[in-house]
Design a protein around this motif. Structure first.
Motif, mmCIF file in Angstrom:
data_model
loop_
_atom_site.group_PDB
_atom_site.id
_atom_site.type_symbol
_atom_site.label_atom_id
_atom_site.label_comp_id
_atom_site.label_asym_id
_atom_site.label_seq_id
_atom_site.Cartn_x
_atom_site.Cartn_y
_atom_site.Cartn_z
ATOM 1 N N LEU A 105 22.289 56.485 22.982
ATOM 2 C CA LEU A 105 22.777 55.793 21.747
ATOM 3 C C LEU A 105 23.291 57.041 20.852
ATOM 4 C CD1 LEU A 105 20.223 53.065 21.305
ATOM 5 C CD2 LEU A 105 22.498 52.722 21.819
ATOM 6 N N LYS A 106 22.642 57.852 20.544
ATOM 7 C CA LYS A 106 23.145 58.958 19.587
ATOM 8 C C LYS A 106 24.394 59.614 20.081
ATOM 9 C CE LYS A 106 23.094 61.821 16.262
ATOM 10 N NZ LYS A 106 23.523 61.483 14.827
ATOM 11 N N ILE A 107 24.468 60.026 21.449
ATOM 12 C CA ILE A 107 25.770 60.517 22.052
ATOM 13 C C ILE A 107 26.775 59.464 21.992
ATOM 14 C CG2 ILE A 107 26.832 61.440 24.284
ATOM 15 C CD1 ILE A 107 24.312 62.578 25.130
ATOM 16 N N ARG A 108 26.624 58.275 22.291
ATOM 17 C CA ARG A 108 27.482 57.359 21.977
ATOM 18 C C ARG A 108 28.200 57.007 20.814
ATOM 19 N NH1 ARG A 108 28.841 52.017 20.785
ATOM 20 N NH2 ARG A 108 30.134 50.771 22.181
ATOM 21 N N ALA A 109 27.281 57.168 19.678
ATOM 22 C CA ALA A 109 27.602 57.233 18.275
ATOM 23 C C ALA A 109 28.698 58.415 17.962
ATOM 24 C CB ALA A 109 26.417 57.130 17.355
ATOM 25 N N TYR A 142 34.649 65.955 29.871
ATOM 26 C CA TYR A 142 33.634 65.839 29.322
ATOM 27 C C TYR A 142 33.764 64.564 28.162
ATOM 28 C CZ TYR A 142 29.790 65.374 26.075
ATOM 29 O OH TYR A 142 28.590 64.943 25.145
ATOM 30 N N GLN A 143 33.431 63.398 28.455
ATOM 31 C CA GLN A 143 33.589 62.226 27.224
ATOM 32 C C GLN A 143 32.047 61.818 27.140
ATOM 33 O OE1 GLN A 143 36.339 61.514 25.807
ATOM 34 N NE2 GLN A 143 37.428 63.000 26.941
ATOM 35 N N GLY A 144 31.728 61.770 25.859
ATOM 36 C CA GLY A 144 30.684 61.269 25.169
ATOM 37 C C GLY A 144 30.164 59.779 25.839
ATOM 38 N N HIS A 145 31.130 58.905 25.732
ATOM 39 C CA HIS A 145 30.842 57.608 26.247
ATOM 40 C C HIS A 145 30.679 57.472 27.793
ATOM 41 C CE1 HIS A 145 31.004 53.171 25.503
ATOM 42 N NE2 HIS A 145 31.416 53.046 26.772
ATOM 43 N N SER A 146 31.047 58.474 28.591
ATOM 44 C CA SER A 146 30.797 58.370 29.885
ATOM 45 C C SER A 146 29.366 58.786 29.909
ATOM 46 C CB SER A 146 31.666 59.357 30.794
ATOM 47 O OG SER A 146 31.355 60.700 30.391
#
Length: 279
Positions: A228-232, A246-250
């Protein structure tokens, strides 16, 4: 037991590799024009995620699309567990969820549904894609909540016919979230489902300490918090490179998928599970 676990992992990986090949073939033979005429999602209009929206490609967001296959991998794995449990019935050593293969099958199917739905959304960035994506997310969340409820209220036993009716009701509940999530913001609804599930997992741990792995529970909750933190951070564009692999949502997809599997494993893999135990 370990050999069975390896076999299921190998089969799941094989099916996932096949899906990667299908994704690659679709993305190289089709173009983004196929999505023209479909209503664009709000997240696409606002640039919600970091990854670059390449409207010329069939997969508008390739990394975020491919990463959804982690849900597919775990979905196939759990479906195989469900089929094994069905073949092994009746066995006195089966635990509560092993005795209810349809519930495991529903969990596996929901993960596969989420994989396809979320891939559809990130490939197209359409409004309908986003709705299917969210319904898949709620499908997994609702099923985990139902699994937790089923174990907390362990004194309630269902006949085989009642189990089938029960699964049918849960499926209708999941489909109802197509409308429910339009009425209640996901920022409220999804955390409520997750927190309620974790309250029930905690209750069940104290009900059956000797049959539960606290490490599976802790690992699952740590992973979802980190996810959740990485998604935010991805939404806030912190450390964002739209063209990076590298993509945080992935990463959110990867960690959320693993967290969901560990929550399921908390109930599935117990000392009484004689038919298949984790290594």
């Amino acid at each position: 037991m370990k050999n069975q676990f390896r076999q299921l992992t190998f089969r799941s990986a094989t099916y996932t590799l096949a899906m990667i090949a299908v994704f690659f073939l679709l993305n190289t033979t089709l173009t983004g024009h196929i999505w023209e005429g479909m209503t664009v999602s709000k997240s696409a209009l606002t640039g919600e995620y970091c990854e670059f929206n390449d409207v010329g490609n069939f997969f508008h967001q390739s990394v975020n699309t491919y990463s959804n296959l982690v849900y597919f991998f775990f979905g196939i794995f759990i479906c195989q567990l469900a089929l094994n449990d069905h073949k092994n019935q009746p066995t006195v050593f089966q635990n509560r969820i092993q005795q209810f293969p349809l519930l495991s099958l529903l969990m596996g199917v929901c993960l596969i549904y989420l994989s396809v739905g979320s891939a559809f959304f990130h490939a197209s960035l359409t409004w309908i894609g986003q709705r299917v994506d969210m319904n898949g997310t709620y499908g997994v969340s609702v099923t985990l909540l139902i699994i937790a409820l089923y174990h907390v209220f362990h004194r309630i036993n269902l006949s085989e016919s009642a189990k089938r009716v029960f699964i049918g009701i849960v499926i209708l509940l999941i489909l109802s979230f197509y409308e429910i999530h339009l009425l209640i913001p996901s920022s409220i609804l999804l955390p409520t489902l997750i927190l309620t599930t974790w309250v029930l997992i905690t209750i069940n741990y104290f009900q059956f300490r000797r049959e539960r792995s606290i490490w599976l529970a802790i690992s699952s909750i740590v992973l979802i918090v980190v996810a959740l933190k990485i998604r935010a951070l991805d939404v806030q564009k912190i450390g964002c490179d739209p063209h990076s692999l590298y993509q945080g949502h992935s990463v959110w997809h990867l960690l959320a998928g693993l967290s969901s599997f560990l929550s399921y494993a908390f109930f599935r893999f117990t000392p009484s599970s004689s038919t298949l135990s984790p290594p």
